[in-house]
Structure formats: C-alpha cells, structure tokens
Write an enzyme that holds these catalytic residues in place. Structure first.
Site, PDB file in Angstrom:
ATOM      1  N   PHE A 113     -88.483 -73.708 -87.663  1.00 52.98           N
ATOM      2  CA  PHE A 113     -88.295 -74.843 -86.745  1.00 52.98           C
ATOM      3  C   PHE A 113     -87.461 -75.899 -87.448  1.00 52.98           C
ATOM      4  CE2 PHE A 113     -90.038 -78.992 -85.309  1.00 52.98           C
ATOM      5  CZ  PHE A 113     -90.023 -78.870 -83.934  1.00 52.98           C
ATOM      6  N   THR A 116     -86.060 -81.704 -89.037  1.00 49.46           N
ATOM      7  CA  THR A 116     -85.762 -82.688 -90.086  1.00 49.46           C
ATOM      8  C   THR A 116     -84.365 -82.476 -90.677  1.00 49.46           C
ATOM      9  OG1 THR A 116     -88.109 -82.690 -90.636  1.00 49.46           O
ATOM     10  CG2 THR A 116     -86.609 -83.620 -92.283  1.00 49.46           C
ATOM     11  N   GLU A 348     -95.037 -82.842 -90.546  1.00 50.92           N
ATOM     12  CA  GLU A 348     -95.548 -83.023 -89.169  1.00 50.92           C
ATOM     13  C   GLU A 348     -95.857 -84.489 -88.886  1.00 50.92           C
ATOM     14  OE1 GLU A 348     -95.978 -80.555 -87.012  1.00 50.92           O
ATOM     15  OE2 GLU A 348     -96.268 -78.715 -88.173  1.00 50.92           O
TER      16      GLU A 348
HETATM   17  P1  TGC Z   1     -89.927 -92.424 -78.601  1.00 52.31           P
HETATM   18  O1  TGC Z   1     -88.855 -93.303 -78.018  1.00 52.31           O
HETATM   19  O2  TGC Z   1     -91.276 -92.970 -78.795  1.00 52.31           O
HETATM   20  O3  TGC Z   1     -90.052 -91.106 -77.700  1.00 52.31           O
HETATM   21  C1  TGC Z   1     -88.922 -90.333 -77.311  1.00 52.31           C
HETATM   22  C2  TGC Z   1     -89.372 -89.438 -76.167  1.00 52.31           C
HETATM   23  O4  TGC Z   1     -90.358 -88.516 -76.644  1.00 52.31           O
HETATM   24  C3  TGC Z   1     -91.603 -88.719 -75.939  1.00 52.31           C
HETATM   25  N1  TGC Z   1     -92.676 -88.545 -76.931  1.00 52.31           N
HETATM   26  C4  TGC Z   1     -93.450 -87.454 -76.951  1.00 52.31           C
HETATM   27  N2  TGC Z   1     -93.489 -86.388 -76.131  1.00 52.31           N
HETATM   28  C5  TGC Z   1     -94.395 -85.431 -76.422  1.00 52.31           C
HETATM   29  N3  TGC Z   1     -95.243 -85.536 -77.476  1.00 52.31           N
HETATM   30  C6  TGC Z   1     -95.223 -86.591 -78.309  1.00 52.31           C
HETATM   31  N4  TGC Z   1     -96.054 -86.629 -79.367  1.00 52.31           N
HETATM   32  C7  TGC Z   1     -94.293 -87.621 -78.065  1.00 52.31           C
HETATM   33  N5  TGC Z   1     -93.989 -88.800 -78.675  1.00 52.31           N
HETATM   34  C8  TGC Z   1     -93.002 -89.353 -77.954  1.00 52.31           C
HETATM   35  C9  TGC Z   1     -91.515 -90.118 -75.376  1.00 52.31           C
HETATM   36  O5  TGC Z   1     -92.363 -90.263 -74.266  1.00 52.31           O
HETATM   37  C10 TGC Z   1     -90.053 -90.199 -75.033  1.00 52.31           C
HETATM   38  O6  TGC Z   1     -89.853 -89.449 -73.843  1.00 52.31           O
HETATM   39  P2  TGC Z   1     -88.741 -89.899 -72.765  1.00 52.31           P
HETATM   40  O7  TGC Z   1     -88.924 -88.966 -71.631  1.00 52.31           O
HETATM   41  O8  TGC Z   1     -89.049 -91.340 -72.438  1.00 52.31           O
HETATM   42  O9  TGC Z   1     -87.423 -89.752 -73.466  1.00 52.31           O
HETATM   43  O10 TGC Z   1     -89.338 -91.842 -79.938  1.00 52.31           O
HETATM   44  P3  TGC Z   1     -89.002 -92.558 -81.323  1.00 52.31           P
HETATM   45  O11 TGC Z   1     -87.598 -92.195 -81.653  1.00 52.31           O
HETATM   46  O12 TGC Z   1     -89.376 -94.020 -81.254  1.00 52.31           O
HETATM   47  O13 TGC Z   1     -89.945 -91.810 -82.368  1.00 52.31           O
HETATM   48  C11 TGC Z   1     -91.323 -91.845 -82.261  1.00 52.31           C
HETATM   49  C12 TGC Z   1     -91.976 -91.191 -83.518  1.00 52.31           C
HETATM   50  C13 TGC Z   1     -91.665 -91.992 -84.768  1.00 52.31           C
HETATM   51  C14 TGC Z   1     -93.471 -91.215 -83.252  1.00 52.31           C
HETATM   52  C15 TGC Z   1     -91.490 -89.744 -83.675  1.00 52.31           C
HETATM   53  O14 TGC Z   1     -90.131 -89.695 -83.947  1.00 52.31           O
HETATM   54  C16 TGC Z   1     -92.231 -88.979 -84.752  1.00 52.31           C
HETATM   55  O15 TGC Z   1     -93.280 -88.427 -84.485  1.00 52.31           O
HETATM   56  N6  TGC Z   1     -91.674 -88.904 -86.006  1.00 52.31           N
HETATM   57  C17 TGC Z   1     -92.223 -88.057 -87.037  1.00 52.31           C
HETATM   58  C18 TGC Z   1     -91.325 -86.857 -87.239  1.00 52.31           C
HETATM   59  C19 TGC Z   1     -92.083 -85.600 -87.536  1.00 52.31           C
HETATM   60  O16 TGC Z   1     -93.268 -85.491 -87.318  1.00 52.31           O
HETATM   61  N7  TGC Z   1     -91.379 -84.584 -87.988  1.00 52.31           N
HETATM   62  C20 TGC Z   1     -91.972 -83.329 -88.206  1.00 52.31           C
HETATM   63  C21 TGC Z   1     -90.916 -82.269 -88.465  1.00 52.31           C
HETATM   64  S1  TGC Z   1     -91.521 -80.622 -88.275  1.00 52.31           S
HETATM   65  C22 TGC Z   1     -92.510 -80.358 -89.591  1.00 52.31           C
HETATM   66  O17 TGC Z   1     -92.795 -81.183 -90.381  1.00 52.31           O
HETATM   67  C23 TGC Z   1     -93.028 -78.985 -89.684  1.00 52.31           C
HETATM   68  S2  TGC Z   1     -94.008 -78.704 -91.051  1.00 52.31           S
HETATM   69  C24 TGC Z   1     -94.353 -77.121 -90.711  1.00 52.31           C
HETATM   70  C25 TGC Z   1     -95.412 -76.503 -91.555  1.00 52.31           C
HETATM   71  O18 TGC Z   1     -95.035 -75.935 -92.614  1.00 52.31           O
HETATM   72  O19 TGC Z   1     -96.612 -76.511 -91.121  1.00 52.31           O
HETATM   73  P1  FAD Z   2     -88.924 -90.414 -94.729  1.00 55.04           P
HETATM   74  O1  FAD Z   2     -88.878 -90.403 -93.243  1.00 55.04           O
HETATM   75  O2  FAD Z   2     -87.696 -90.802 -95.469  1.00 55.04           O
HETATM   76  O3  FAD Z   2     -90.121 -91.356 -95.182  1.00 55.04           O
HETATM   77  C1  FAD Z   2     -90.235 -91.883 -96.510  1.00 55.04           C
HETATM   78  C2  FAD Z   2     -91.397 -92.891 -96.503  1.00 55.04           C
HETATM   79  O4  FAD Z   2     -91.081 -93.964 -95.600  1.00 55.04           O
HETATM   80  C3  FAD Z   2     -92.704 -92.267 -96.016  1.00 55.04           C
HETATM   81  O5  FAD Z   2     -93.777 -92.804 -96.756  1.00 55.04           O
HETATM   82  C4  FAD Z   2     -92.794 -92.757 -94.563  1.00 55.04           C
HETATM   83  O6  FAD Z   2     -94.143 -92.856 -94.110  1.00 55.04           O
HETATM   84  C5  FAD Z   2     -92.139 -94.139 -94.657  1.00 55.04           C
HETATM   85  N1  FAD Z   2     -91.589 -94.569 -93.387  1.00 55.04           N
HETATM   86  C6  FAD Z   2     -90.606 -93.993 -92.643  1.00 55.04           C
HETATM   87  N2  FAD Z   2     -90.407 -94.671 -91.503  1.00 55.04           N
HETATM   88  C7  FAD Z   2     -91.281 -95.723 -91.512  1.00 55.04           C
HETATM   89  C8  FAD Z   2     -91.572 -96.782 -90.611  1.00 55.04           C
HETATM   90  N3  FAD Z   2     -90.936 -96.892 -89.417  1.00 55.04           N
HETATM   91  N4  FAD Z   2     -92.518 -97.671 -90.951  1.00 55.04           N
HETATM   92  C9  FAD Z   2     -93.184 -97.551 -92.123  1.00 55.04           C
HETATM   93  N5  FAD Z   2     -92.965 -96.579 -93.026  1.00 55.04           N
HETATM   94  C10 FAD Z   2     -92.029 -95.669 -92.713  1.00 55.04           C
HETATM   95  N6  FAD Z   2     -89.450 -80.365 -91.113  1.00 55.04           N
HETATM   96  C11 FAD Z   2     -89.027 -79.511 -90.140  1.00 55.04           C
HETATM   97  O7  FAD Z   2     -88.298 -79.892 -89.241  1.00 55.04           O
HETATM   98  N7  FAD Z   2     -89.451 -78.206 -90.147  1.00 55.04           N
HETATM   99  C12 FAD Z   2     -90.265 -77.702 -91.086  1.00 55.04           C
HETATM  100  O8  FAD Z   2     -90.631 -76.516 -91.043  1.00 55.04           O
HETATM  101  C13 FAD Z   2     -90.692 -78.567 -92.150  1.00 55.04           C
HETATM  102  N8  FAD Z   2     -91.458 -78.072 -93.169  1.00 55.04           N
HETATM  103  C14 FAD Z   2     -91.716 -78.882 -94.247  1.00 55.04           C
HETATM  104  C15 FAD Z   2     -92.320 -78.327 -95.384  1.00 55.04           C
HETATM  105  C16 FAD Z   2     -92.557 -79.115 -96.509  1.00 55.04           C
HETATM  106  C17 FAD Z   2     -93.150 -78.504 -97.730  1.00 55.04           C
HETATM  107  C18 FAD Z   2     -92.217 -80.498 -96.483  1.00 55.04           C
HETATM  108  C19 FAD Z   2     -92.490 -81.380 -97.662  1.00 55.04           C
HETATM  109  C20 FAD Z   2     -91.633 -81.048 -95.360  1.00 55.04           C
HETATM  110  C21 FAD Z   2     -91.346 -80.249 -94.248  1.00 55.04           C
HETATM  111  N9  FAD Z   2     -90.673 -80.756 -93.125  1.00 55.04           N
HETATM  112  C22 FAD Z   2     -90.261 -79.927 -92.119  1.00 55.04           C
HETATM  113  C23 FAD Z   2     -90.151 -82.125 -93.160  1.00 55.04           C
HETATM  114  C24 FAD Z   2     -91.205 -83.200 -92.878  1.00 55.04           C
HETATM  115  O9  FAD Z   2     -91.561 -83.223 -91.525  1.00 55.04           O
HETATM  116  C25 FAD Z   2     -90.623 -84.543 -93.343  1.00 55.04           C
HETATM  117  O10 FAD Z   2     -90.628 -84.511 -94.772  1.00 55.04           O
HETATM  118  C26 FAD Z   2     -91.423 -85.715 -92.828  1.00 55.04           C
HETATM  119  O11 FAD Z   2     -91.309 -85.833 -91.422  1.00 55.04           O
HETATM  120  C27 FAD Z   2     -90.995 -87.039 -93.500  1.00 55.04           C
HETATM  121  O12 FAD Z   2     -89.611 -87.175 -93.516  1.00 55.04           O
HETATM  122  P2  FAD Z   2     -88.880 -87.569 -94.902  1.00 55.04           P
HETATM  123  O13 FAD Z   2     -89.339 -86.636 -95.950  1.00 55.04           O
HETATM  124  O14 FAD Z   2     -87.429 -87.651 -94.614  1.00 55.04           O
HETATM  125  O15 FAD Z   2     -89.447 -89.002 -95.274  1.00 55.04           O
END
Ligand code: TGC
Ligand code: FAD
Length: 369
Positions: A113, A116, A348
């Site tokens: 997926f 990032t 996540e």
């Molecule tokens: P925002 O303006 O709040 O929302 C944009 C649109 O998205 C909708 N929305 C959601 N829809 C479904 N589920 C949710 N949880 C949703 N949160 C928001 C929202 O309603 C809106 O929809 P529309 O129709 O109005 O356009 O978006 P924002 O740009 O202000 O960002 C909000 C924020 C910071 C919460 C979001 O960007 C976020 O969750 N950031 C964290 C990124 C993250 O979690 N990345 C994970 C990458 S994947 C990963 O880490 C896999 S690890 C895999 C593993 O090894 O297990």
């Molecule tokens: P940043 O976003 O640069 O954050 C750095 C620091 O700033 C953090 O402490 C954060 O909390 C803080 N910060 C950021 N924004 C704010 C704010 N608005 N207010 C206050 N504090 C803030 N991603 C994928 O898409 N797919 C995957 O399969 C996947 N697998 C992963 C596997 C591993 C082992 C790791 C480590 C990461 C993986 N990720 C994946 C990425 C992961 O989701 C990101 O690392 C995570 O979302 C944080 O992004 P970043 O590392 O760029 O940190």
C-alpha cells in the site's frame, strides 16, 4: 476457536524462528502460503472472493494472536487484508475483484500500500505522485517510502493525483516498465518485516487498473480505518506476550531466597500490566461490536489504536525490567516487541496524529494545520 487455532499456528510456525529472522533482518517468506491457509489475509472479505466472510471481532482476534508472535507478521497480514484487499473489494470493479482478491487471499500474490512519500507522511493530502491519461493507459510518476511488503509484493496499490489533483487508487503490477521497489535497510524496528520504496518513472499502467469507485483522500483514509482497527487489537497481542513472559520469569527467578514474583514491587508491575491489558481489550471489543453494526467512527478507531499501542509500549518496558539483564537478550521476545512497537506507534498515523483526531472530535476544532 479462531483464537486457539491462530495461537497454535503462531506457536508452531512463528515463535521458533522469529528471533533469528529479526536478528538477520529478514522476512520469513515461507510463512506466506501458511498465512493464506489459516485465513489471515482478508478474513472479512466474502467467501466469493476467497475470504472467510468473518466479522470484525474475529479479524481483531486474528491480529492479536499474530502480533503475539511478532508485529512484522501482523503487519504483513494487515497490509494484505486491510490495505490491499479491502480497497479492491470496496472500491474496485467486479473485474478487479475477481482478478486480484482470490490470489491475494491465498497468498499466491502479495500486495503493498503506497501512501507515504518522502515529503508527505502525516500529511498524505500533499502527495506529489501523479499521473496523466493517454487513452487506454496512464503514465504514473513519483515515489513512496516506508512501504511494508514492497520489496517482494506482486502488486502495489498506489495513491496518486490525476491531472485535476484528485487522489485516485492505482493498481501497479510488478514487471511494469519504470517501476522498482528498492528495500530499506538498517532498521532497528520491525526487522522481520520487509520495508521498501516504490519508485515510479513514467510507468505505463492500463486505465482499467484505476479503482473506479473512490476519489479523494477519503479513499486511502478509509483503508486506514480498517488497518488501524486491526492494530488496536494487534498491539494488545504484543503486550500479552510480554506480560506472559514476565509472569513466567518472575515465578521462576529466585533472588534473596524466593521467587521475585513474591516481592510486592514485581507484583505491582504485573498487576498493573494485566489491568491495562484487560482495559484495552474491553475497548477494542466494544469497538468491534460497533464495527460489526456499522457504527464505529474513525475517531473511535484512532482512540483505540493510540491507547492500545501506548499501553503495549508501557507493558513491554515494565516486562523487560522484570527480566533484569535477561530482558535485553534474544532469548526472550520482549526487546524485539519493544523495538517493533516503535514502528507500530508511528505507522498508520503517529501517536500525535491520533491524539489530534480525538482532539478534533471532542472540540470540533482542527489542530492539524
Ligand atoms: P481532511 O480534510 O480531514 O479529510 C479529507 C477527506 O477524507 C475524509 N476523511 C476520512 N475518510 C475516511 N476515514 C477517515 N479516517 C477519514 N479522515 C478524513 C474527510 O471526511 C474528507 O472527505 P471529503 O469527502 O470532505 O473530501 O484531511 P487532512 O488532509 O486534514 O488530514 C487529516 C489527517 C491528518 C487525520 C490524515 O491525513 C491522517 O490520518 N494522517 C495520517 C497519515 C497516515 O496514517 N498514514 C498511514 C500510511 S499507511 C501505513 O502506515 C501502513 S503501515 C502498514 C503496516 O505495516 O501495518
Ligand atoms: P512526519 O509526518 O514527518 O512526523 C514527524 C513528527 O511530527 C511525528 O512525531 C508527528 O507526530 C509530528 N507531526 C506531524 N504533523 C503534526 C501536526 N500537524 N501536529 C503535531 N505534530 C505533528 N506508509 C505507507 O503508506 N505504507 C506502508 O506500508 C507503510 N509501512 C510502514 C512501515 C514502517 C516500518 C514505518 C516506520 C512506516 C511505514 N509507513 C507506511 C509510513 C508511516 O505511515 C509514516 O511513517 C507515518 O505516517 C509518519 O510519517 P513520517 O514518518 O513522514 O513522519
């Protein structure tokens, strides 16, 4: 029954080998078909597409038991089920579902997926990966980093902006020209999971590989709801393994003429650990009930992910202390769990981001920007 069967498989297939794979920083690929056989890939997906059609509490329990073994094994299953199969099932065409889901459910194909990017982690909406349309195909360019399973995945679900800046999901297949997946080395965390980049240089992808039924950031964020739910259960599994290990050790380890479990300080640690595990379990169980009823909202999922992972990091650290010096060795799983949880608390959505989601939910004010 599900808990017992997954637990038995983890004990037999994962526990004996996982420490050595973590030490050599390698994902045990031979487990993939077995993960397919035990139903760990997309258990909530309907049987018609190769899933088991299970409910969300069953899914959570599977994640809990896998992460008792290792967060990296749970990660592989989370990515496959929640981040690749879920969006294909929810947002894909029938042709895409039939082509990909059965092979992903069995583990014949593995997915990853790509959300990032190097400059967009917590703020995925700023992504720069993009494509242009040319009749029957698109040209996709950009790069993703920190992608679990990328080095060996057969397909990548890549989130990218179209010519109007709208985020779309694109299924990229290994072998497409201009697509490569270099591995990320030197991790001290999640060492038994393969992490990599997705590098796309004008990759020619058929238009029919775009998920037709979702547009915008809500696409990838909906997938995260499912995966974060799984992590909220999974992290509890890591905590349980640390607690069990510490309890067994404390009852056997003799100091000052008696088991250290007989000292009040150690009992306090163990009693607080099991209390926190039980509280977290109650939260995720209730969330599972709400999810089964279609009533769980993203903010509730964020609260549970954040709480479970925080709880697990604290339990793991206390458990390590109960083992004294032995706690830092690979003879016991605790140090590996501690290091893994440093990724789990970051991916996540970081610990901070989930706090801000809860903050926004209770105040109505967005503190992200
Ligand atoms: P925002 O303006 O709040 O929302 C944009 C649109 O998205 C909708 N929305 C959601 N829809 C479904 N589920 C949710 N949880 C949703 N949160 C928001 C929202 O309603 C809106 O929809 P529309 O129709 O109005 O356009 O978006 P924002 O740009 O202000 O960002 C909000 C924020 C910071 C919460 C979001 O960007 C976020 O969750 N950031 C964290 C990124 C993250 O979690 N990345 C994970 C990458 S994947 C990963 O880490 C896999 S690890 C895999 C593993 O090894 O297990
Ligand atoms: P940043 O976003 O640069 O954050 C750095 C620091 O700033 C953090 O402490 C954060 O909390 C803080 N910060 C950021 N924004 C704010 C704010 N608005 N207010 C206050 N504090 C803030 N991603 C994928 O898409 N797919 C995957 O399969 C996947 N697998 C992963 C596997 C591993 C082992 C790791 C480590 C990461 C993986 N990720 C994946 C990425 C992961 O989701 C990101 O690392 C995570 O979302 C944080 O992004 P970043 O590392 O760029 O940190």
């Amino acid at each position: 029954m599900i808990r017992d069967s997954i637990r038995a498989w983890v004990k037999k297939a994962v526990s004996p080998i996982i420490e050595s794979y973590a030490q050599k920083a390698e994902f045990p690929k031979q487990l993939i078909p077995q993960l397919g056989d035990i139903g760990a890939f997309g258990p909530t997906i309907p049987k018609k597409y190769g899933g088991l059609g299970l409910d969300y509490i069953s899914y959570g329990i599977i994640m809990q038991e896998l992460e008792r073994g290792d967060s990296g094994i749970r990660s592989t299953a989370s990515v496959q089920g929640s981040l690749v199969m879920y969006p294909i099932h929810e947002f894909g065409s029938e042709e895409q579902r039939m082509k990909y889901l059965p092979k992903l459910a069995s583990g014949e194909w593995m997915g990853c997926f790509g959300l990032t990017e190097p400059d967009h982690g917590s703020n995925p909406g700023g992504m720069t990966t993009h494509f242009t349309e040319h009749g029957e195909y698109i040209l996709l360019s950009g790069s993703k980093m920190w992608i679990s399973n990328a080095p060996f995945a057969d397909i990548a679900l890549v989130w990218a902006k179209d010519e109007n800046g709208i985020i779309r999901g694109v299924i990229v297949e290994r072998g497409m020209e201009g697509f490569s997946t270099p591995e990320t080395h030197n991790k001290w965390s999640l060492r038994a999971s393969a992490t990599g980049e997705l590098v796309m240089d004008q990759v020619k992808v058929p238009v029919k590989n775009i998920l037709p039924n979702v547009k915008g950031l809500k696409g990838p964020l909906s997938c995260l709801n499912s995966a974060r739910f799984g992590i909220s259960w999974g992290a509890i599994g890591a905590a349980m393994d640390c607690y069990d290990t510490a309890l067994r050790y404390a009852k056997q380890r003799i100091q000052f003429g008696k088991p250290i479990a007989g000292f009040q300080l150690q009992q306090k640690k163990l009693a607080e650990m099991i209390t926190e595990i039980a509280k977290a379990q109650l939260m995720v169980w209730r969330l599972g009930v709400l999810k089964n009823e279609g009533r769980a909202n993203p903010a509730q999922i964020s609260m549970a992910k954040r709480n479970s992972v925080q709880m697990a990091t604290q339990v793991a650290r206390e458990a390590r202390q109960i083992l004294g010096g032995m706690g830092i060795t690979g003879e016991y799983p605790i140090m590996r769990h501690i290091m893994n949880l440093e990724s789990v608390i970051t991916y996540e959505g970081t610990h901070d981001i989930h706090l801000l989601i809860t903050g926004m939910d209770i105040t109505g004010l967005d503190a992200f920007k």
